[in-house]
Design an enzyme around this catalytic site. Structure first.
Site, PDB file in Angstrom:
ATOM      1  N   PHE A  17     -36.776 -66.741 155.001  1.00  0.00           N
ATOM      2  CA  PHE A  17     -36.791 -67.998 154.229  1.00  0.00           C
ATOM      3  C   PHE A  17     -35.814 -67.933 153.052  1.00  0.00           C
ATOM      4  CE2 PHE A  17     -39.478 -69.754 150.541  1.00  0.00           C
ATOM      5  CZ  PHE A  17     -38.822 -70.977 150.514  1.00  0.00           C
ATOM      6  N   PHE A  40     -38.477 -59.428 161.974  1.00  0.00           N
ATOM      7  CA  PHE A  40     -39.950 -59.343 161.999  1.00  0.00           C
ATOM      8  C   PHE A  40     -40.538 -60.713 161.664  1.00  0.00           C
ATOM      9  CE2 PHE A  40     -43.959 -58.320 159.625  1.00  0.00           C
ATOM     10  CZ  PHE A  40     -44.724 -58.167 160.765  1.00  0.00           C
ATOM     11  N   LEU A  67     -28.682 -46.913 156.532  1.00  0.00           N
ATOM     12  CA  LEU A  67     -27.610 -47.791 157.028  1.00  0.00           C
ATOM     13  C   LEU A  67     -26.361 -47.540 156.192  1.00  0.00           C
ATOM     14  CD1 LEU A  67     -28.277 -51.522 156.023  1.00  0.00           C
ATOM     15  CD2 LEU A  67     -29.450 -49.610 154.993  1.00  0.00           C
ATOM     16  N   THR A  96     -41.304 -50.500 154.556  1.00  0.00           N
ATOM     17  CA  THR A  96     -40.177 -51.400 154.279  1.00  0.00           C
ATOM     18  C   THR A  96     -39.872 -51.429 152.793  1.00  0.00           C
ATOM     19  OG1 THR A  96     -40.557 -52.754 156.232  1.00  0.00           O
ATOM     20  CG2 THR A  96     -39.420 -53.825 154.401  1.00  0.00           C
ATOM     21  N   GLY A 106     -29.769 -45.532 148.004  1.00  0.00           N
ATOM     22  CA  GLY A 106     -28.831 -44.476 148.420  1.00  0.00           C
ATOM     23  C   GLY A 106     -27.476 -45.080 148.749  1.00  0.00           C
ATOM     24  N   ALA A 118     -35.731 -57.948 145.255  1.00  0.00           N
ATOM     25  CA  ALA A 118     -36.687 -59.061 145.246  1.00  0.00           C
ATOM     26  C   ALA A 118     -38.081 -58.486 145.031  1.00  0.00           C
ATOM     27  CB  ALA A 118     -36.620 -59.820 146.572  1.00  0.00           C
ATOM     28  N   TYR A 149     -48.499 -54.384 150.110  1.00  0.00           N
ATOM     29  CA  TYR A 149     -47.423 -55.220 149.551  1.00  0.00           C
ATOM     30  C   TYR A 149     -47.293 -54.970 148.053  1.00  0.00           C
ATOM     31  CZ  TYR A 149     -44.726 -59.524 148.662  1.00  0.00           C
ATOM     32  OH  TYR A 149     -43.775 -60.437 148.288  1.00  0.00           O
ATOM     33  N   TYR A 163     -33.436 -44.644 140.009  1.00  0.00           N
ATOM     34  CA  TYR A 163     -32.040 -44.535 140.451  1.00  0.00           C
ATOM     35  C   TYR A 163     -31.100 -45.010 139.337  1.00  0.00           C
ATOM     36  CZ  TYR A 163     -32.310 -42.980 145.316  1.00  0.00           C
ATOM     37  OH  TYR A 163     -32.475 -42.228 146.437  1.00  0.00           O
ATOM     38  N   HIS A 185     -41.689 -69.999 157.132  1.00  0.00           N
ATOM     39  CA  HIS A 185     -42.205 -69.852 158.488  1.00  0.00           C
ATOM     40  C   HIS A 185     -43.437 -70.750 158.642  1.00  0.00           C
ATOM     41  CE1 HIS A 185     -43.540 -68.036 162.149  1.00  0.00           C
ATOM     42  NE2 HIS A 185     -42.537 -67.188 162.139  1.00  0.00           N
TER      43      HIS A 185
HETATM   44  P1  NAD Z   1     -39.642 -63.910 154.831  1.00  0.00           P
HETATM   45  O1  NAD Z   1     -40.752 -63.228 155.556  1.00  0.00           O
HETATM   46  O2  NAD Z   1     -39.252 -65.280 155.266  1.00  0.00           O
HETATM   47  O3  NAD Z   1     -38.319 -63.016 154.850  1.00  0.00           O
HETATM   48  C1  NAD Z   1     -38.329 -61.628 154.912  1.00  0.00           C
HETATM   49  C2  NAD Z   1     -37.211 -61.182 155.847  1.00  0.00           C
HETATM   50  O4  NAD Z   1     -37.162 -59.758 155.868  1.00  0.00           O
HETATM   51  C3  NAD Z   1     -37.414 -61.636 157.284  1.00  0.00           C
HETATM   52  O5  NAD Z   1     -36.223 -62.181 157.788  1.00  0.00           O
HETATM   53  C4  NAD Z   1     -37.805 -60.358 158.015  1.00  0.00           C
HETATM   54  O6  NAD Z   1     -37.498 -60.381 159.382  1.00  0.00           O
HETATM   55  C5  NAD Z   1     -37.044 -59.317 157.228  1.00  0.00           C
HETATM   56  N1  NAD Z   1     -37.601 -57.968 157.314  1.00  0.00           N
HETATM   57  C6  NAD Z   1     -38.891 -57.581 157.143  1.00  0.00           C
HETATM   58  N2  NAD Z   1     -39.000 -56.250 157.256  1.00  0.00           N
HETATM   59  C7  NAD Z   1     -37.735 -55.774 157.488  1.00  0.00           C
HETATM   60  C8  NAD Z   1     -37.205 -54.476 157.709  1.00  0.00           C
HETATM   61  N3  NAD Z   1     -37.989 -53.386 157.709  1.00  0.00           N
HETATM   62  N4  NAD Z   1     -35.874 -54.361 157.927  1.00  0.00           N
HETATM   63  C9  NAD Z   1     -35.065 -55.466 157.953  1.00  0.00           C
HETATM   64  N5  NAD Z   1     -35.530 -56.716 157.762  1.00  0.00           N
HETATM   65  C10 NAD Z   1     -36.850 -56.862 157.529  1.00  0.00           C
HETATM   66  O7  NAD Z   1     -40.037 -63.905 153.294  1.00  0.00           O
HETATM   67  P2  NAD Z   1     -39.337 -64.596 152.033  1.00  0.00           P
HETATM   68  O8  NAD Z   1     -40.299 -65.535 151.452  1.00  0.00           O
HETATM   69  O9  NAD Z   1     -37.991 -65.048 152.375  1.00  0.00           O
HETATM   70  O10 NAD Z   1     -39.247 -63.352 151.046  1.00  0.00           O
HETATM   71  C11 NAD Z   1     -38.032 -62.642 150.832  1.00  0.00           C
HETATM   72  C12 NAD Z   1     -38.252 -61.578 149.775  1.00  0.00           C
HETATM   73  O11 NAD Z   1     -38.645 -62.199 148.539  1.00  0.00           O
HETATM   74  C13 NAD Z   1     -39.323 -60.561 150.134  1.00  0.00           C
HETATM   75  O12 NAD Z   1     -38.923 -59.291 149.696  1.00  0.00           O
HETATM   76  C14 NAD Z   1     -40.513 -61.021 149.329  1.00  0.00           C
HETATM   77  O13 NAD Z   1     -41.370 -59.956 148.999  1.00  0.00           O
HETATM   78  C15 NAD Z   1     -39.847 -61.619 148.085  1.00  0.00           C
HETATM   79  N6  NAD Z   1     -40.696 -62.617 147.448  1.00  0.00           N
HETATM   80  C16 NAD Z   1     -40.864 -63.868 148.011  1.00  0.00           C
HETATM   81  C17 NAD Z   1     -41.699 -64.790 147.385  1.00  0.00           C
HETATM   82  C18 NAD Z   1     -41.913 -66.168 147.934  1.00  0.00           C
HETATM   83  O14 NAD Z   1     -42.714 -66.923 147.378  1.00  0.00           O
HETATM   84  N7  NAD Z   1     -41.233 -66.589 148.978  1.00  0.00           N
HETATM   85  C19 NAD Z   1     -42.379 -64.426 146.216  1.00  0.00           C
HETATM   86  C20 NAD Z   1     -42.201 -63.160 145.689  1.00  0.00           C
HETATM   87  C21 NAD Z   1     -41.343 -62.262 146.312  1.00  0.00           C
HETATM   88  N1  UDP Z   2     -28.430 -43.705 152.596  1.00  0.00           N
HETATM   89  C1  UDP Z   2     -28.053 -44.770 153.379  1.00  0.00           C
HETATM   90  N2  UDP Z   2     -26.759 -45.216 153.303  1.00  0.00           N
HETATM   91  C2  UDP Z   2     -25.830 -44.652 152.491  1.00  0.00           C
HETATM   92  C3  UDP Z   2     -26.242 -43.585 151.669  1.00  0.00           C
HETATM   93  C4  UDP Z   2     -27.555 -43.140 151.732  1.00  0.00           C
HETATM   94  O1  UDP Z   2     -28.837 -45.315 154.131  1.00  0.00           O
HETATM   95  O2  UDP Z   2     -24.698 -45.108 152.482  1.00  0.00           O
HETATM   96  C5  UDP Z   2     -29.817 -43.251 152.658  1.00  0.00           C
HETATM   97  C6  UDP Z   2     -29.914 -41.808 153.056  1.00  0.00           C
HETATM   98  O3  UDP Z   2     -30.420 -41.757 154.362  1.00  0.00           O
HETATM   99  C7  UDP Z   2     -30.885 -41.202 152.099  1.00  0.00           C
HETATM  100  C8  UDP Z   2     -31.288 -42.319 151.163  1.00  0.00           C
HETATM  101  O4  UDP Z   2     -30.376 -43.386 151.374  1.00  0.00           O
HETATM  102  O5  UDP Z   2     -32.048 -40.780 152.750  1.00  0.00           O
HETATM  103  C9  UDP Z   2     -31.257 -41.938 149.721  1.00  0.00           C
HETATM  104  O6  UDP Z   2     -29.957 -41.502 149.387  1.00  0.00           O
HETATM  105  P1  UDP Z   2     -29.743 -40.437 148.238  1.00  0.00           P
HETATM  106  O7  UDP Z   2     -28.277 -40.169 148.151  1.00  0.00           O
HETATM  107  O8  UDP Z   2     -30.440 -40.859 147.012  1.00  0.00           O
HETATM  108  O9  UDP Z   2     -30.576 -39.201 148.757  1.00  0.00           O
HETATM  109  P2  UDP Z   2     -30.184 -37.900 149.548  1.00  0.00           P
HETATM  110  O10 UDP Z   2     -29.183 -38.284 150.599  1.00  0.00           O
HETATM  111  O11 UDP Z   2     -29.609 -37.009 148.500  1.00  0.00           O
HETATM  112  O12 UDP Z   2     -31.484 -37.445 150.095  1.00  0.00           O
END
Ligand code: NAD
Ligand code: UDP
Ligand code: UDP
Length: 324
Positions: A17, A40, A67, A96, A106, A118, A149, A163, A185
């Site tokens: 969203f 998701f 990544l 997450t 990182g 966020a 959460y 960090y 959604h």
């Molecule tokens: P949303 O559920 O619509 O969007 C979240 C997105 O993150 C989705 O597209 C989902 O597929 C993706 N996602 C979830 N887990 C993931 C993962 N492990 N790797 C990659 N992608 C992943 O929710 P939103 O309302 O758009 O919220 C976005 C952000 O803002 C969130 O972090 C939420 O906690 C924060 N937030 C939203 C609100 C609100 O009122 N909408 C309030 C406070 C905080």
């Molecule tokens: N990481 C990543 N992309 C990058 C650099 C780091 O996803 O370009 C990840 C990496 O897998 C690591 C985490 O981010 O586990 C934290 O990185 P940091 O350098 O703090 O930790 P370290 O690699 O020293 O454990």
């Protein structure tokens, strides 16, 4: 990498969203956007109109895994936000927030990218201080159904600040209060999408508990303005900064307003209150006003009108496509 004013910007959760609105705005500013999402709760429908834009790139990826990309800025929005979705797989929700934060931090540390988090008003839990200023540490249950959460987001904030202190990462943390608008959604169980779709379908409007609990609702366009303004602040402005609309409403008042605006014949019915449901919530946005010069401008009535219009079209499209 940066050429002129164009930045390469990663948006995690970009198909969700808020993320999809943010991607749109960044593209409109002329930046290149890398949308990272595991779908998701996000959908292709939210981003399909951007797929033809040469500045837009989509990566299906779960941020709990590392990544690697060369980028200038990161907006970390990946995380399900509605209680129904984040409680569906609570362990994944914590992963997450926490593993996801470690990976984006990182990445930010390696690339020297500026990184936005966020965060959420849920870090205040069920608050005894009203409205909530950033200095308030919150009242959060560490072992309840909402904890994956709330505590996940609290730990992510801890990681952002560590960090920053330990590795000098340029961070921007916003605590977002309830935000609503087009592309929520339809089945995510949040109150605005529930009430609007129930009213449009003529279904019962489900009020949890007595309906006297309050929330303060911010329209999505206002929120994105606030996020973009925070990202433009000088390096020493790290947040956390509350972003939300202080205009506070009871859930009963919200239901009545939506019934009136849709002209619906829906009845209001009571359902049990979920555990740990916060009683009241209103952001103190003094800091956002001072530091960002930001204040929300879209009234609940105007925002609801746009949201009702969106869901009306959405439900009609859905009905048309299931008839095919
Ligand atoms: P949303 O559920 O619509 O969007 C979240 C997105 O993150 C989705 O597209 C989902 O597929 C993706 N996602 C979830 N887990 C993931 C993962 N492990 N790797 C990659 N992608 C992943 O929710 P939103 O309302 O758009 O919220 C976005 C952000 O803002 C969130 O972090 C939420 O906690 C924060 N937030 C939203 C609100 C609100 O009122 N909408 C309030 C406070 C905080
Ligand atoms: N990481 C990543 N992309 C990058 C650099 C780091 O996803 O370009 C990840 C990496 O897998 C690591 C985490 O981010 O586990 C934290 O990185 P940091 O350098 O703090 O930790 P370290 O690699 O020293 O454990
Ligand atoms: N709520 C409600 N009916 C619904 C959905 C939610 O009364 O159909 C209530 C919910 O109990 C809470 C408020 O509305 O008090 C906001 O719920 P939401 O899930 O949107 O956000 P959050 O509780 O995370 O602020």
């Amino acid at each position: 990498m940066r050429y002129g004013k164009t930045k390469k910007i990663m948006v995690t959760g970009g198909a969700g969203f808020l993320g999809s609105h943010l991607c749109e705005r960044l593209l409109a500013q002329g930046h290149e956007v890398l949308c990272v999402d595991n779908f998701f709760t996000g959908t292709r429908r939210n981003i399909v109109h951007m797929l033809d834009n040469s500045g837009f790139e989509l990566l299906r990826h779960d941020i709990t895994f590392p990544l690697y990309a060369e980028i200038d800025e990161i907006y970390n929005l990946a995380c399900p936000a509605s209680p129904v979705h984040y409680q569906f797989d609570p362990v994944q929700t914590t992963k997450t927030s926490v593993h996801g934060a470690i990976n984006v931090l990182g990445l930010a540390k390696r690339t020297r990218a500026k990184v936005f988090q966020a965060s959420t008003s849920e870090v205040y839990g069920d608050p005894e201080v009203h409205p909530q200023p950033e200095e308030y540490w919150g009242r959060v249950n560490p072992i309840g159904y909402r904890s994956c959460y709330d505590e996940g987001k609290r730990c992510a904030e801890t990681l952002f600040f560590d960090y920053h202190r330990q590795h000098d990462v340029n961070i921007k943390v916003a605590r977002i209060f309830n935000t609503y608008g087009p592309r929520m959604h339809p089945n995510d169980g949040r109150v605005v999408s529930n009430f609007v779709t129930q009213a449009l379908k003529g279904d019962d409007i489900t009020i949890y508990g007595d309906g006297l609990q309050t929330r303060s609702f911010c329209y999505v366009d206002d929120l994105i303005d606030g996020i973009l303004a925070l990202m433009e602040t000088p390096r020493e402005v790290t947040g956390p900064i509350n972003l939300g609309n202080p205009d506070e409403h009871t859930m009963r008042g919200l239901a009545e307003q939506i019934i009136a605006m849709t002209g619906s014949a829906s009845r209001i019915v009571s359902r049990p209150l979920p555990s740990d449901d916060p009683r009241q919530r209103q952001p103190d946005i003094t800091k956002a006003k001072q530091l960002l010069g930001w204040t929300p401008t879209i009234t609940l009535r105007d925002g609801l009108a746009r949201t009702i219009d969106y869901f009306d079209r959405f439900l009609k499209d859905d009905a048309a496509s299931t008839k095919l």
